[in-house]
Write a protein that holds these residues in place. Structure first.
Motif, mmCIF file in Angstrom:
data_model
loop_
_atom_site.group_PDB
_atom_site.id
_atom_site.type_symbol
_atom_site.label_atom_id
_atom_site.label_comp_id
_atom_site.label_asym_id
_atom_site.label_seq_id
_atom_site.Cartn_x
_atom_site.Cartn_y
_atom_site.Cartn_z
ATOM 1 N N LEU A 6 -7.873 -10.363 2.808
ATOM 2 C CA LEU A 6 -7.161 -9.111 3.476
ATOM 3 C C LEU A 6 -6.219 -8.480 2.660
ATOM 4 N N PHE A 7 -6.302 -6.869 2.798
ATOM 5 C CA PHE A 7 -5.350 -6.248 1.916
ATOM 6 C C PHE A 7 -4.441 -5.405 3.108
ATOM 7 N N PRO A 8 -3.528 -5.993 3.245
ATOM 8 C CA PRO A 8 -2.573 -5.370 4.552
ATOM 9 C C PRO A 8 -1.541 -4.309 4.018
ATOM 10 N N GLY A 9 -1.369 -3.529 4.788
ATOM 11 C CA GLY A 9 -0.269 -2.327 4.683
ATOM 12 C C GLY A 9 -0.339 -1.342 5.701
ATOM 13 N N SER A 10 0.674 -0.313 5.526
ATOM 14 C CA SER A 10 0.605 0.597 6.606
ATOM 15 C C SER A 10 -0.152 1.854 5.922
ATOM 16 N N PHE A 11 -0.192 1.849 4.812
ATOM 17 C CA PHE A 11 -1.180 3.000 4.250
ATOM 18 C C PHE A 11 -0.920 4.243 4.750
ATOM 19 N N ASP A 12 0.173 4.823 4.503
ATOM 20 C CA ASP A 12 0.794 6.146 4.998
ATOM 21 C C ASP A 12 1.175 6.916 4.064
ATOM 22 N N PRO A 13 0.357 7.443 3.214
ATOM 23 C CA PRO A 13 -0.974 7.425 3.267
ATOM 24 C C PRO A 13 -1.714 6.096 2.266
ATOM 25 N N PHE A 14 -2.980 6.177 1.990
ATOM 26 C CA PHE A 14 -3.591 5.255 1.396
ATOM 27 C C PHE A 14 -3.889 6.119 -0.102
ATOM 28 N N THR A 15 -3.162 5.488 -1.271
ATOM 29 C CA THR A 15 -3.239 6.017 -2.564
ATOM 30 C C THR A 15 -4.164 5.503 -3.442
ATOM 31 N N ARG A 16 -4.133 6.292 -4.525
ATOM 32 C CA ARG A 16 -5.006 5.942 -5.723
ATOM 33 C C ARG A 16 -4.491 4.500 -6.097
ATOM 34 N N GLY A 17 -3.261 4.225 -6.024
ATOM 35 C CA GLY A 17 -2.683 2.867 -6.518
ATOM 36 C C GLY A 17 -3.427 1.773 -5.523
ATOM 37 N N GLU A 19 -6.139 2.163 -3.925
ATOM 38 C CA GLU A 19 -7.789 2.156 -4.204
ATOM 39 C C GLU A 19 -8.009 1.059 -5.496
ATOM 40 N N ASP A 20 -6.987 1.208 -6.498
ATOM 41 C CA ASP A 20 -7.318 0.631 -7.676
ATOM 42 C C ASP A 20 -7.357 -0.838 -7.307
ATOM 43 N N ILE A 21 -6.380 -1.416 -6.504
ATOM 44 C CA ILE A 21 -5.902 -2.737 -6.027
ATOM 45 C C ILE A 21 -7.264 -3.249 -5.378
ATOM 46 N N VAL A 22 -7.842 -2.590 -4.637
ATOM 47 C CA VAL A 22 -9.135 -2.925 -3.854
ATOM 48 C C VAL A 22 -10.212 -2.969 -4.900
ATOM 49 N N ASP A 112 -3.315 -22.223 4.928
ATOM 50 C CA ASP A 112 -4.448 -22.101 4.093
ATOM 51 C C ASP A 112 -4.530 -20.737 3.396
ATOM 52 N N VAL A 113 -3.631 -19.766 3.557
ATOM 53 C CA VAL A 113 -3.738 -18.289 2.905
ATOM 54 C C VAL A 113 -2.930 -18.510 1.722
ATOM 55 N N GLU A 114 -3.360 -17.884 0.493
ATOM 56 C CA GLU A 114 -2.786 -17.701 -0.636
ATOM 57 C C GLU A 114 -2.656 -16.336 -0.883
ATOM 58 N N THR A 115 -1.574 -15.680 -1.242
ATOM 59 C CA THR A 115 -1.189 -14.406 -1.805
ATOM 60 C C THR A 115 -1.757 -14.247 -3.135
ATOM 61 N N VAL A 116 -2.241 -13.209 -3.375
ATOM 62 C CA VAL A 116 -2.760 -12.876 -4.673
ATOM 63 C C VAL A 116 -2.226 -11.606 -5.090
ATOM 64 N N PHE A 117 -1.145 -11.487 -6.070
ATOM 65 C CA PHE A 117 -0.430 -10.351 -6.718
ATOM 66 C C PHE A 117 -1.447 -9.746 -7.937
ATOM 67 N N LEU A 118 -1.825 -8.335 -7.602
ATOM 68 C CA LEU A 118 -2.325 -7.764 -8.989
ATOM 69 C C LEU A 118 -0.998 -6.620 -9.153
ATOM 70 N N ILE A 119 -0.945 -6.659 -10.579
ATOM 71 C CA ILE A 119 -0.007 -5.690 -11.126
ATOM 72 C C ILE A 119 -0.695 -4.210 -11.155
ATOM 73 N N THR A 120 0.018 -3.269 -10.585
ATOM 74 C CA THR A 120 -0.795 -1.863 -10.446
ATOM 75 C C THR A 120 -1.132 -1.446 -11.918
ATOM 76 N N SER A 121 -2.025 -0.881 -12.095
ATOM 77 C CA SER A 121 -2.254 -0.300 -13.237
ATOM 78 C C SER A 121 -1.204 0.816 -13.945
ATOM 79 N N PRO A 122 -0.869 0.579 -15.144
ATOM 80 C CA PRO A 122 0.246 1.480 -15.276
ATOM 81 C C PRO A 122 0.409 2.862 -15.092
#
Length: 157
Positions: A6-17, A19-22, A112-122
């Motif tokens: 699950l990729f949660p957020g308010s996404f107001d708006p949903f950005t290319r950043g 999209e990159d994480i997804v 049972d949930v694990e949070t996985v962090f991805l560093i945003t592309s520079p």
């Protein structure tokens, strides 16, 4: 067993950043669910229905991505949809400090949930939804920062 994130957020708006994480998340998970949460402390700039449609359109060619909105605790939603992972993007250390606390609470609620962090592309790190809202509000074209097209509004609403 299907690995759902699950990729949660308010996404107001949903950005290319976002999209990159997804897209990078799809390399780790069988399915990524973009969960648009309703935040009682925020008034949306872009209507929820509009953003939902735009995000769905941006991922039309990706069957492993789905979009949903919710009004509940993120950990409860993850449990309800069978997600064992929460996917989050980090642009900087400030994001980490904020997200770390949230991930601890989510783990308390749903062990049972694990949070996985991805560093945003520079090249995407400077992009934030709040900056895009401000630019858009004052009539700037923000489409290069988004995986879909928005109409440029009349200046200074």
């Amino acid at each position: 067993m299907k690995r759902i994130a699950l990729f949660p957020g308010s996404f107001d708006p949903f950005t290319r950043g976002h999209e990159d994480i997804v897209l990078r998340g799809l390399q780790l998970f069988d399915e990524v669910v973009i969960g648009i949460g309703r935040n009682s402390h925020k008034v949306r700039y872009f209507p929820l229905e509009q953003i939902t449609e735009l995000i769905e359109g941006a991922f039309r060619s990706q069957p492993a991505v789905r979009v949903m909105s919710y009004d509940d605790l993120t950990a409860n939603v993850a449990r309800a949809i069978g997600a064992k992972f929460l996917l989050r993007g980090l642009r900087n250390t400030t994001d980490f400090e904020y997200e770390n606390g949230i991930s601890q609470v989510n783990r308390y609620i749903y062990e049972d949930v694990e949070t996985v962090f991805l560093i945003t592309s520079p090249h995407l790190a400077p992009i934030s939804s709040s900056i895009i809202r401000d630019l858009h509000r004052y009539g700037q074209d923000v489409n290069e920062f988004l995986p879909y097209q928005l109409q440029v509004p009349d200046k200074a609403k």
